[in-house]
Design a protein around this motif. Sequence first.
Motif, PDB file in Angstrom:
ATOM      1  N   PRO A 174       0.937  -0.765  -0.119  1.00  0.00           N
ATOM      2  CA  PRO A 174       0.592   0.104  -0.512  1.00  0.00           C
ATOM      3  C   PRO A 174       1.065   0.994   0.134  1.00  0.00           C
ATOM      4  CG  PRO A 174       0.201  -0.773   2.030  1.00  0.00           C
ATOM      5  CD  PRO A 174       0.219  -1.607   1.637  1.00  0.00           C
ATOM      6  N   PHE A 204      -2.932   3.092  -5.651  1.00  0.00           N
ATOM      7  CA  PHE A 204      -4.086   2.696  -6.023  1.00  0.00           C
ATOM      8  C   PHE A 204      -4.557   4.254  -6.725  1.00  0.00           C
ATOM      9  CE2 PHE A 204      -3.785   1.773  -1.035  1.00  0.00           C
ATOM     10  CZ  PHE A 204      -3.918   0.131  -1.856  1.00  0.00           C
ATOM     11  N   VAL A 247      -9.476  -2.463  -1.650  1.00  0.00           N
ATOM     12  CA  VAL A 247      -8.625  -3.492  -1.632  1.00  0.00           C
ATOM     13  C   VAL A 247      -8.566  -3.904   0.415  1.00  0.00           C
ATOM     14  CG1 VAL A 247      -5.759  -3.652  -1.485  1.00  0.00           C
ATOM     15  CG2 VAL A 247      -6.739  -2.483  -3.952  1.00  0.00           C
ATOM     16  N   ILE A 288      -6.454  -8.467   0.291  1.00  0.00           N
ATOM     17  CA  ILE A 288      -5.157  -8.428   0.255  1.00  0.00           C
ATOM     18  C   ILE A 288      -4.974  -7.738   2.171  1.00  0.00           C
ATOM     19  CG2 ILE A 288      -3.439  -6.424  -0.280  1.00  0.00           C
ATOM     20  CD1 ILE A 288      -3.668  -8.425  -2.464  1.00  0.00           C
ATOM     21  N   VAL A 324      -3.908  -6.248  -5.688  1.00  0.00           N
ATOM     22  CA  VAL A 324      -4.502  -4.449  -6.215  1.00  0.00           C
ATOM     23  C   VAL A 324      -4.497  -3.904  -7.574  1.00  0.00           C
ATOM     24  CG1 VAL A 324      -3.686  -2.607  -5.217  1.00  0.00           C
ATOM     25  CG2 VAL A 324      -2.920  -4.085  -4.055  1.00  0.00           C
ATOM     26  N   THR A 381      -7.913  -5.040  -8.701  1.00  0.00           N
ATOM     27  CA  THR A 381      -8.873  -5.147  -7.371  1.00  0.00           C
ATOM     28  C   THR A 381      -9.928  -3.954  -8.366  1.00  0.00           C
ATOM     29  OG1 THR A 381      -8.039  -5.965  -6.094  1.00  0.00           O
ATOM     30  CG2 THR A 381      -9.855  -4.076  -5.736  1.00  0.00           C
TER      31      THR A 381
END
Length: 324
Positions: free
Chosen positions: A103, A109, A118, A123, A320, A323
């Motif tokens: 992250p 993101f 996420v 995750i 990720v 997603t």
Amino acid sequence: MSFTGIAARMALASWLMIGAAGAQTVLRSSDTHPDGYPTVEGVKYFGELIGERTNGRYAVEVYHSAQLGEEKDTIEQVRSGVIELNRVSMAPFNGTVRETIVPALPYIFRSEDHMHAVMDGPIGDQIKAAFEPAGLVVLAFYDAGARSFYNSKKPITTVADLAGMKFRVIQSDIFVDMASALGANATPMPYGEVYSSIETGVIDGAENNFPSFDTARHVEVAKYFSMDEHTILPEVFVMNKAAFDALSGEDQEIFRQAAADSVARQRELWAAKNAESRAAVEAAGAEINEVDKQPFIDAMKPVYDKHVTDPVLQKMVDEVQATQ
Ligand code: GTR
């Protein structure tokens, strides 16, 4: 106040609570932000809920405003059990809890909604589990918006504008490498040293979200806030694992549910504070500019190449990205 002084005060606070309310355990939590900040309020709300749901057997005392020290120090305190709870960024864990790298990667993101999807899913669970070997149980992930560069010199509109500039970054090698990949010089340093370091010209600026830029008054020394939004890294609210394991199964469930309930509250408070802080910094003279992010995104390949070094992390990154 010396550390012994703080410890003595905490012991006294626990004793007073026991005197006042019978068999009550007071859990101590740290936060670098001032009272009223959404993370501080999220943890206080968690404390109210566990108080209500255990008939007052547990309470939480939040030591806000970095009263117990800077994040790296308070992380050691919660790992060793000097304090039971802590609310910190995930970035200082990047070197110890490998899964937190994901992250923290720049532009991983696409939006805050993507980050929520996420972190609220498998995750997020994988990242939570990875804290346990470090002696910590993750109770919640909280919102922290997007981090952007701000400085005392000029608006940043292109990657080239960052060349040679000196920034404080949060204490993580990923952030150092992110700044380097953009041609800037990065110095990781504790949050509490940023204001004076900009003021004295040791650095040109730093990177953070609007509420931090506002409440730490960095706006007074660095008025150019450029919205490159390089990371949307959530906060983490952790508990010392031995302290959590010592709870009954029923109390563990109460703690987990209260933490989950505090997430909804913190997200609402965050959205309100983000808008309020943006308006406050503008009123204080901040010059905010949008940034064409694509060249910044394109510059991040070396950061991924260096930090996504094994199949576990690569699989997480792929998941990720897939997603919705
Ligand atoms: C803030 C975060 C803090 C702290 C700070 C920093 O956004 O909420 O926990 O990590 O950034 O840059 O040190």
